[in-house]
Design an enzyme around this catalytic site. Structure first.
Site, PDB file in Angstrom:
ATOM      1  N   ARG A 122       0.841  -1.200   0.000  1.00 43.87           N
ATOM      2  CA  ARG A 122       0.000   0.000   0.000  1.00 43.87           C
ATOM      3  C   ARG A 122       0.878   1.252   0.000  1.00 43.87           C
ATOM      4  O   ARG A 122       1.013   1.951   1.006  1.00 43.87           O
ATOM      5  CB  ARG A 122      -0.954  -0.026   1.192  1.00 43.87           C
ATOM      6  CG  ARG A 122      -2.108  -0.986   0.922  1.00 43.87           C
ATOM      7  CD  ARG A 122      -3.179  -0.930   1.961  1.00 43.87           C
ATOM      8  NE  ARG A 122      -4.414  -1.507   1.451  1.00 43.87           N
ATOM      9  CZ  ARG A 122      -5.505  -1.669   2.158  1.00 43.87           C
ATOM     10  NH1 ARG A 122      -5.535  -1.282   3.416  1.00 43.87           N
ATOM     11  NH2 ARG A 122      -6.588  -2.194   1.631  1.00 43.87           N
ATOM     12  N   GLN A 127      -1.340   2.151  -5.899  1.00 46.15           N
ATOM     13  CA  GLN A 127      -2.774   2.291  -5.651  1.00 46.15           C
ATOM     14  C   GLN A 127      -3.606   1.762  -6.820  1.00 46.15           C
ATOM     15  O   GLN A 127      -4.671   1.191  -6.620  1.00 46.15           O
ATOM     16  CB  GLN A 127      -3.122   3.756  -5.388  1.00 46.15           C
ATOM     17  CG  GLN A 127      -2.675   4.222  -4.017  1.00 46.15           C
ATOM     18  CD  GLN A 127      -3.024   5.683  -3.763  1.00 46.15           C
ATOM     19  OE1 GLN A 127      -3.503   6.378  -4.664  1.00 46.15           O
ATOM     20  NE2 GLN A 127      -2.785   6.152  -2.559  1.00 46.15           N
ATOM     21  N   ASP A 130      -4.174  -1.923  -6.318  1.00 50.19           N
ATOM     22  CA  ASP A 130      -4.619  -2.341  -4.987  1.00 50.19           C
ATOM     23  C   ASP A 130      -6.003  -2.969  -5.061  1.00 50.19           C
ATOM     24  O   ASP A 130      -7.030  -2.311  -4.867  1.00 50.19           O
ATOM     25  CB  ASP A 130      -4.620  -1.127  -4.049  1.00 50.19           C
ATOM     26  CG  ASP A 130      -4.839  -1.515  -2.600  1.00 50.19           C
ATOM     27  OD1 ASP A 130      -5.129  -2.696  -2.338  1.00 50.19           O
ATOM     28  OD2 ASP A 130      -4.742  -0.629  -1.731  1.00 50.19           O
ATOM     29  N   SER A 133      -8.302  -2.834  -1.863  1.00 50.36           N
ATOM     30  CA  SER A 133      -9.066  -1.595  -1.698  1.00 50.36           C
ATOM     31  C   SER A 133     -10.244  -1.545  -2.665  1.00 50.36           C
ATOM     32  O   SER A 133     -11.333  -1.089  -2.302  1.00 50.36           O
ATOM     33  CB  SER A 133      -8.154  -0.382  -1.917  1.00 50.36           C
ATOM     34  OG  SER A 133      -7.206  -0.286  -0.875  1.00 50.36           O
ATOM     35  N   TYR A 231      -3.474  -0.477   7.888  1.00 48.41           N
ATOM     36  CA  TYR A 231      -4.330  -1.240   8.793  1.00 48.41           C
ATOM     37  C   TYR A 231      -4.143  -0.762  10.228  1.00 48.41           C
ATOM     38  O   TYR A 231      -3.128  -0.170  10.597  1.00 48.41           O
ATOM     39  CB  TYR A 231      -4.008  -2.731   8.722  1.00 48.41           C
ATOM     40  CG  TYR A 231      -4.365  -3.370   7.405  1.00 48.41           C
ATOM     41  CD1 TYR A 231      -5.650  -3.798   7.149  1.00 48.41           C
ATOM     42  CD2 TYR A 231      -3.408  -3.536   6.416  1.00 48.41           C
ATOM     43  CE1 TYR A 231      -5.978  -4.390   5.946  1.00 48.41           C
ATOM     44  CE2 TYR A 231      -3.719  -4.132   5.204  1.00 48.41           C
ATOM     45  CZ  TYR A 231      -5.014  -4.558   4.983  1.00 48.41           C
ATOM     46  OH  TYR A 231      -5.335  -5.135   3.784  1.00 48.41           O
TER      47      TYR A 231
END
Length: 523
Positions: A122, A127, A130, A133, A231
């Protein structure tokens, strides 16, 4: 090289790892594309649509695995699929490497390269790849839709001739990607939304979306989420007790609870206990997005919807992204396509598996007959929030001394400037005629006063101030207009140029001022 996508064999899975749109982009990267017959049907993508995009449709999964150099899929591959791997093949999918040692050993024995999409680091550059996500975003949205489908009232409040309907109160536990998606959906539907997270840095994000962040009267230094891959970290027992006490206080008030709290490679923490469920009003709904990892709610049953004795509905579905298969497939296929773009720097349809690349290395779990999980920390880490340095408060005596010193320095500067200016003016006056000096002194004073006025204006006000000042000060255009009738050609040219430039000042100044004022008007 050929990249192919088989039909998912996991029961109830409707997603597909390649869409006709993503296939077009993969073809531009130099790849041939193939898909198993009917693989995209559950997500709304027909075989004909793939054929129109230039994708080869292959009749069976075995034939597809044999024909393709790269296989992209969604769910963790089962043993029968892993056995179809061969040396040099690349598999891209969710793989759950932390709990799938047997799968990694089998892939290692086959000499295949496996890229686990949930292991994409991450960091900012990654991104676009990802997939966690992407799927969490859909799960958060769908959780609110499922809650609304099982909730017996409106989300938004209404006052009608038939009576008053209060707005629903929604609590979102965990403000990660899924939580923020749930918050956005809930507030857009008109519910009063509360959100809780152990990471204090997300409070600003929650409040910016129109929800109220639930704070605890408990001081504990939490590790910044950016430093832990986005996280939450494990909290102390004391913090957990304070957290549960707050939830017990909120349980009788909220109508819908959406829990999203997960810690990597651990069972989901139990945050909504049996007594909290018992304290909720009949007709309330709990949607547990952590059901696959044991659930945040004590009573959650994975893949089932249950109703408790006091009338609370608890939804433990684990396939929220699959329930929106078309959208999920589109986003996941885009993640795969971006991963392939990184694996194909030359856009020539040839994979270059660069293990020095942070993203590729982080996501690779087996490579050339070796298990490469867990990966080393990325060289470019996520930027954690920096602690603000403590600023020592100044005493009144220190503030007074600083002000006095600043006044003396400013006075010294002004006196020096005036002395030097006066000396220069005197020097010019010794050689210049008196008629010139009258105009020159006025000019110098105007420059000096103007400089002092503008210099002390805040930078944020420079543009509007200068715009209107230019417009007003362009009254000098009158002097230029008076000189246009001169008998000298040079004077006429200079006067015309002055009129042109002053005109720009006038019209441009008022135009800029008008546009800036319009920024503060409701349109």
């Amino acid at each position: 090289m050929k990249i192919g996508t088989p039909k998912e064999i996991f029961a109830g899975e409707s997603r597909v790892a390649m869409t006709p749109a993503s296939a077009l982009q993969l073809i531009k990267l130099g790849y041939e594309c193939a898909i198993e017959k009917g693989a995209g049907a559950a997500a709304g993508f027909s075989d004909d649509a793939y054929k129109e995009a230039g994708v080869e449709v292959i009749g069976t999964a075995a034939a597809l695995w044999k024909a393709c150099d790269i296989v992209a899929k969604v769910r963790q591959p089962e043993e029968v699929e892993l056995k179809r791997l061969t040396k040099g093949k690349t598999l891209i999918s969710f793989f759950n490497p932390a709990a799938n040692e047997a799968g990694m050993e089998l892939a290692k024995s086959k000499g295949a390269n496996v890229i686990a999409m949930e292991m994409v680091p991450r960091i900012s550059r990654a991104q676009k790849m990802d997939a966690l996500s992407s799927m969490a975003n859909i799960a958060g949205y769908r959780a609110v839709i499922e809650a609304g489908n099982n909730f017996g009232r409106f989300f938004t409040g209404q006052i009608t001739a038939a009576g008053k309907v209060p707005p629903a109160k929604v609590l979102v536990v965990g403000a990660g990607v899924a939580g923020l998606a749930a918050i956005g959906t809930s507030t857009s539907l008109g519910a009063i939304t509360y959100a809780f997270d152990v990471r204090p840095e997300v409070a600003e994000q929650v409040e910016s979306m129109g929800a109220e962040f639930v704070y605890l009267d408990f001081e504990e230094e939490q590790q910044d989420g950016a430093a832990t891959g986005g996280y939450a970290s494990v909290s102390s027992p004391e913090f957990r007790e304070a957290q549960l006490a707050k939830f017990r206080e909120l349980a009788p008030e909220v109508d819908i609870v959406i829990t999203t709290a997960l810690i990597p490679n651990r069972e989901a923490p139990e945050l909504w206990t049996e007594d909290m469920v018992a304290a909720m009003k009949p007709g309330s709904v709990i949607v547990d997005l952590a059901a696959e990892k044991g659930g945040n709610c004590k009573l959650t049953v994975a893949d089932e919807k249950i109703v408790t004795d006091n009338g609370v509905t608890i939804i433990g579905y684990t396939d929220f992204p699959s329930r929106m298969a078309a959208q999920s497939s589109t986003l996941y296929a885009t993640n795969i396509r971006h991963m392939m773009a990184d694996l194909t720097p030359e856009k020539d349809g040839q994979v270059i598996h660069d293990m020095e690349d942070d993203v590729i290395r982080g996501a690779t779990v087996t490579f050339e007959g070796e298990i490469t999980f867990p990966p080393p920390p990325p060289k470019v880490a996520a930027i954690a929030a920096q602690k603000k340095p403590e600023v020592k408060e100044k005493t009144p005596e220190e503030i007074k001394a600083e002000e006095a010193a600043a006044f003396k320095a400013q006075t010294r500067q002004q006196v020096t400037l005036l002395a030097v200016g006066g000396a220069l003016m005197l020097g010019v006056g010794l050689v210049a005629p008196a008629s010139f000096m009258q105009h020159f002194i006025v000019f110098v004073l105007a420059v000096f006063v103007g400089f002092q006025v503008i210099w002390n204006v805040s930078h944020s006000l420079h543009t509007p101030l200068m715009a209107v000042t230019n417009a007003i000060s362009s009254i000098i255009i009158l002097g230029a207009l008076m000189q246009i009738g001169s008998s000298s050609g040079l004077v006429i040219i200079l006067a015309a140029a002055s009129v042109f430039m002053a005109g720009i000042n006038i019209f441009g100044g008022f135009l800029v001022t008008r546009r800036m004022l319009a920024m503060f008007q409701k349109s």
